[in-house]
Scaffold this motif. Structure first.
Motif, PDB file in Angstrom:
ATOM      1  N   LEU A 148     -57.592 -33.082 -44.518  1.00 16.53           N
ATOM      2  CA  LEU A 148     -56.106 -33.272 -44.026  1.00 16.53           C
ATOM      3  C   LEU A 148     -55.814 -33.455 -42.525  1.00 16.53           C
ATOM      4  CD1 LEU A 148     -54.164 -30.753 -46.091  1.00 16.53           C
ATOM      5  CD2 LEU A 148     -53.482 -33.371 -46.041  1.00 16.53           C
ATOM      6  N   PHE A 149     -56.949 -32.273 -41.830  1.00 16.00           N
ATOM      7  CA  PHE A 149     -57.259 -32.868 -40.043  1.00 16.00           C
ATOM      8  C   PHE A 149     -57.541 -33.841 -39.849  1.00 16.00           C
ATOM      9  CE2 PHE A 149     -56.946 -27.693 -39.718  1.00 16.00           C
ATOM     10  CZ  PHE A 149     -55.504 -27.980 -38.923  1.00 16.00           C
ATOM     11  N   LYS A 150     -57.665 -34.140 -40.476  1.00 12.40           N
ATOM     12  CA  LYS A 150     -58.672 -35.939 -40.364  1.00 12.40           C
ATOM     13  C   LYS A 150     -57.603 -36.615 -40.637  1.00 12.40           C
ATOM     14  CE  LYS A 150     -63.983 -36.035 -41.467  1.00 12.40           C
ATOM     15  NZ  LYS A 150     -65.125 -35.635 -42.209  1.00 12.40           N
ATOM     16  N   VAL A 151     -56.832 -36.957 -41.182  1.00  7.74           N
ATOM     17  CA  VAL A 151     -55.553 -37.677 -42.551  1.00  7.74           C
ATOM     18  C   VAL A 151     -54.721 -37.468 -42.237  1.00  7.74           C
ATOM     19  CG1 VAL A 151     -57.812 -39.345 -43.012  1.00  7.74           C
ATOM     20  CG2 VAL A 151     -56.295 -37.894 -44.640  1.00  7.74           C
ATOM     21  N   GLY A 152     -54.123 -36.289 -41.766  1.00  8.85           N
ATOM     22  CA  GLY A 152     -53.168 -35.319 -42.508  1.00  8.85           C
ATOM     23  C   GLY A 152     -51.759 -35.450 -41.141  1.00  8.85           C
ATOM     24  N   PRO A 153     -50.851 -34.756 -41.901  1.00  7.94           N
ATOM     25  CA  PRO A 153     -49.010 -35.150 -41.213  1.00  7.94           C
ATOM     26  C   PRO A 153     -49.388 -34.490 -39.456  1.00  7.94           C
ATOM     27  CG  PRO A 153     -49.403 -33.946 -42.652  1.00  7.94           C
ATOM     28  CD  PRO A 153     -50.853 -33.774 -42.953  1.00  7.94           C
ATOM     29  N   VAL A 154     -48.238 -35.531 -38.963  1.00  5.27           N
ATOM     30  CA  VAL A 154     -48.526 -34.289 -37.396  1.00  5.27           C
ATOM     31  C   VAL A 154     -48.230 -33.475 -37.221  1.00  5.27           C
ATOM     32  CG1 VAL A 154     -47.069 -34.990 -35.516  1.00  5.27           C
ATOM     33  CG2 VAL A 154     -48.225 -37.338 -36.335  1.00  5.27           C
ATOM     34  N   GLY A 155     -48.168 -32.273 -36.707  1.00  2.54           N
ATOM     35  CA  GLY A 155     -46.994 -31.305 -36.842  1.00  2.54           C
ATOM     36  C   GLY A 155     -48.204 -30.356 -37.680  1.00  2.54           C
ATOM     37  N   LEU A 156     -49.424 -30.627 -38.611  1.00  4.34           N
ATOM     38  CA  LEU A 156     -50.201 -29.714 -39.536  1.00  4.34           C
ATOM     39  C   LEU A 156     -50.330 -28.545 -39.072  1.00  4.34           C
ATOM     40  CD1 LEU A 156     -51.341 -30.428 -42.555  1.00  4.34           C
ATOM     41  CD2 LEU A 156     -53.411 -30.427 -41.115  1.00  4.34           C
ATOM     42  N   PRO A 157     -51.052 -27.466 -38.029  1.00  3.18           N
ATOM     43  CA  PRO A 157     -50.943 -26.299 -37.684  1.00  3.18           C
ATOM     44  C   PRO A 157     -49.542 -25.596 -37.591  1.00  3.18           C
ATOM     45  CG  PRO A 157     -52.819 -28.101 -36.772  1.00  3.18           C
ATOM     46  CD  PRO A 157     -51.717 -29.412 -36.751  1.00  3.18           C
ATOM     47  N   ASP A 158     -48.730 -25.873 -37.564  1.00  7.40           N
ATOM     48  CA  ASP A 158     -47.168 -25.147 -37.202  1.00  7.40           C
ATOM     49  C   ASP A 158     -46.536 -25.626 -38.786  1.00  7.40           C
ATOM     50  OD1 ASP A 158     -48.794 -24.600 -34.814  1.00  7.40           O
ATOM     51  OD2 ASP A 158     -47.427 -26.398 -33.508  1.00  7.40           O
ATOM     52  N   GLY A 159     -47.304 -26.173 -39.275  1.00  7.00           N
ATOM     53  CA  GLY A 159     -46.189 -26.068 -40.001  1.00  7.00           C
ATOM     54  C   GLY A 159     -46.429 -25.698 -41.914  1.00  7.00           C
ATOM     55  N   PRO A 160     -45.304 -26.288 -42.544  1.00 10.83           N
ATOM     56  CA  PRO A 160     -46.053 -25.197 -43.912  1.00 10.83           C
ATOM     57  C   PRO A 160     -46.458 -25.918 -45.168  1.00 10.83           C
ATOM     58  CG  PRO A 160     -44.520 -27.053 -43.740  1.00 10.83           C
ATOM     59  CD  PRO A 160     -44.338 -26.863 -42.943  1.00 10.83           C
ATOM     60  N   LEU A 161     -47.257 -27.102 -44.921  1.00  9.45           N
ATOM     61  CA  LEU A 161     -48.187 -27.679 -45.851  1.00  9.45           C
ATOM     62  C   LEU A 161     -49.013 -26.008 -45.675  1.00  9.45           C
ATOM     63  CD1 LEU A 161     -49.003 -29.843 -47.473  1.00  9.45           C
ATOM     64  CD2 LEU A 161     -50.231 -30.714 -45.835  1.00  9.45           C
ATOM     65  N   LEU A 162     -49.956 -26.440 -44.861  1.00  6.29           N
ATOM     66  CA  LEU A 162     -51.627 -24.557 -44.564  1.00  6.29           C
ATOM     67  C   LEU A 162     -51.317 -23.957 -45.660  1.00  6.29           C
ATOM     68  CD1 LEU A 162     -53.427 -25.929 -41.977  1.00  6.29           C
ATOM     69  CD2 LEU A 162     -53.853 -27.010 -44.222  1.00  6.29           C
ATOM     70  N   PRO A 163     -50.195 -22.969 -45.170  1.00  8.00           N
ATOM     71  CA  PRO A 163     -49.863 -22.077 -45.623  1.00  8.00           C
ATOM     72  C   PRO A 163     -48.937 -21.930 -47.082  1.00  8.00           C
ATOM     73  CG  PRO A 163     -48.556 -21.844 -43.275  1.00  8.00           C
ATOM     74  CD  PRO A 163     -49.404 -23.143 -44.019  1.00  8.00           C
ATOM     75  N   GLY A 164     -48.453 -23.028 -47.126  1.00  5.55           N
ATOM     76  CA  GLY A 164     -47.678 -23.497 -48.701  1.00  5.55           C
ATOM     77  C   GLY A 164     -48.979 -23.583 -50.514  1.00  5.55           C
ATOM     78  N   ILE A 165     -50.538 -23.985 -49.128  1.00 11.09           N
ATOM     79  CA  ILE A 165     -51.567 -24.521 -50.169  1.00 11.09           C
ATOM     80  C   ILE A 165     -52.258 -23.056 -50.115  1.00 11.09           C
ATOM     81  CG2 ILE A 165     -53.834 -25.503 -50.338  1.00 11.09           C
ATOM     82  CD1 ILE A 165     -52.915 -27.895 -48.247  1.00 11.09           C
ATOM     83  N   VAL A 166     -51.922 -22.692 -49.526  1.00  9.56           N
ATOM     84  CA  VAL A 166     -52.778 -20.794 -49.836  1.00  9.56           C
ATOM     85  C   VAL A 166     -51.501 -19.682 -50.614  1.00  9.56           C
ATOM     86  CG1 VAL A 166     -52.969 -18.749 -49.103  1.00  9.56           C
ATOM     87  CG2 VAL A 166     -53.719 -20.577 -47.413  1.00  9.56           C
ATOM     88  N   ASP A 167     -50.334 -20.127 -50.536  1.00  6.86           N
ATOM     89  CA  ASP A 167     -49.637 -20.221 -51.550  1.00  6.86           C
ATOM     90  C   ASP A 167     -49.778 -20.298 -52.860  1.00  6.86           C
ATOM     91  OD1 ASP A 167     -47.866 -17.789 -49.624  1.00  6.86           O
ATOM     92  OD2 ASP A 167     -46.572 -20.100 -49.425  1.00  6.86           O
ATOM     93  N   PHE A 168     -50.399 -21.491 -52.896  1.00  8.09           N
ATOM     94  CA  PHE A 168     -50.363 -22.145 -54.441  1.00  8.09           C
ATOM     95  C   PHE A 168     -51.781 -21.533 -54.639  1.00  8.09           C
ATOM     96  CE2 PHE A 168     -52.050 -26.121 -56.401  1.00  8.09           C
ATOM     97  CZ  PHE A 168     -51.452 -25.763 -57.694  1.00  8.09           C
ATOM     98  N   PHE A 169     -52.648 -21.411 -54.241  1.00  6.87           N
ATOM     99  CA  PHE A 169     -54.142 -21.019 -55.131  1.00  6.87           C
ATOM    100  C   PHE A 169     -53.942 -19.570 -54.559  1.00  6.87           C
ATOM    101  CE2 PHE A 169     -56.702 -24.024 -52.425  1.00  6.87           C
ATOM    102  CZ  PHE A 169     -56.744 -25.059 -53.380  1.00  6.87           C
ATOM    103  N   GLU A 170     -53.206 -18.327 -53.897  1.00  3.00           N
ATOM    104  CA  GLU A 170     -52.928 -17.261 -54.211  1.00  3.00           C
ATOM    105  C   GLU A 170     -51.776 -17.488 -55.682  1.00  3.00           C
ATOM    106  OE1 GLU A 170     -52.902 -15.175 -50.588  1.00  3.00           O
ATOM    107  OE2 GLU A 170     -50.516 -16.180 -51.281  1.00  3.00           O
ATOM    108  N   GLU A 171     -51.291 -18.418 -56.309  1.00  2.71           N
ATOM    109  CA  GLU A 171     -50.511 -18.393 -58.156  1.00  2.71           C
ATOM    110  C   GLU A 171     -51.673 -18.720 -58.143  1.00  2.71           C
ATOM    111  OE1 GLU A 171     -47.450 -20.536 -57.853  1.00  2.71           O
ATOM    112  OE2 GLU A 171     -46.079 -20.066 -55.788  1.00  2.71           O
ATOM    113  N   GLY A 172     -52.723 -19.532 -58.896  1.00  2.00           N
ATOM    114  CA  GLY A 172     -53.555 -19.692 -59.425  1.00  2.00           C
ATOM    115  C   GLY A 172     -54.703 -18.742 -59.959  1.00  2.00           C
ATOM    116  N   VAL A 173     -54.779 -18.340 -58.773  1.00  2.00           N
ATOM    117  CA  VAL A 173     -56.484 -16.623 -58.653  1.00  2.00           C
ATOM    118  C   VAL A 173     -55.018 -15.884 -59.290  1.00  2.00           C
ATOM    119  CG1 VAL A 173     -56.732 -15.065 -57.483  1.00  2.00           C
ATOM    120  CG2 VAL A 173     -57.231 -17.168 -56.439  1.00  2.00           C
ATOM    121  N   ALA A 174     -54.005 -15.409 -59.075  1.00  2.00           N
ATOM    122  CA  ALA A 174     -53.206 -14.413 -59.874  1.00  2.00           C
ATOM    123  C   ALA A 174     -53.000 -14.571 -61.354  1.00  2.00           C
ATOM    124  CB  ALA A 174     -51.678 -13.748 -59.968  1.00  2.00           C
TER     125      ALA A 174
END
Length: 108
Positions: free
Chosen positions: A38-64
Motif C-alpha cells: 500500500l505504501f508503494k501503490v496506495g492511496p494519498v494520505g495512507l499513514p494518517d487515514g483509517p485504512l491501516l488501523p482498519g486492517i489491524v482491526d480486521f486482523f484482530e477480529e480474525g485472531v479472536a
C-alpha cells in the motif's frame, strides 16, 4: 502542521505498531506485506487515514475468531489490497493529473 500535531501523529503511529506487534506471526507477516504494497501503490494520505488501523482491526477480529489469515484474505494478498483501494485516489492518479493526463490513460 504544528509540533503538537507531529507529536500526536507519532503517538498514534507507535500505538498502531504496538497493535501490529501483538498479532500472531503469520498475521504480522501478511500485515507487513500489505503495508509495503500500500505504501508503494496506495492511496494519498495512507499513514494518517483509517485504512491501516482498519486492517489491524480486521486482523484482530480474525485472531479472536480463531481464523487463519489465509482464510480471511485468500491466496492473493495484492488483489485484496487492490479491492481495498479501488475507489481511492492514489499517488499514481496525482502524478497522472499533474502530467496532464487522465488517470488510467497512457498518453492518449
Amino acid at each position: 502542521m504544528g509540533i503538537q500535531d507531529i507529536i500526536e501523529g507519532k503517538r498514534r503511529w507507535r500505538a498502531h505498531t504496538a497493535r501490529v506487534r501483538a498479532l500472531p506471526p503469520d498475521y504480522r507477516i501478511v500485515y507487513t506485506e500489505i503495508q509495503r504494497y500500500l505504501f508503494k501503490v496506495g492511496p494519498v494520505g495512507l499513514p494518517d487515514g483509517p485504512l491501516l488501523p482498519g486492517i489491524v482491526d480486521f486482523f484482530e477480529e480474525g485472531v479472536a475468531a480463531g481464523t487463519g489469515v489465509r482464510e480471511l484474505l485468500g491466496d492473493d494478498v495484492a488483489a485484496f489490497c487492490d479491492d481495498l483501494i479501488k475507489d481511492s485516489r492514489t499517488h499514481a492518479d496525482v502524478y497522472q493529473e499533474s502530467a496532464g493526463g487522465r488517470p488510467g490513460t497512457a498518453g492518449t
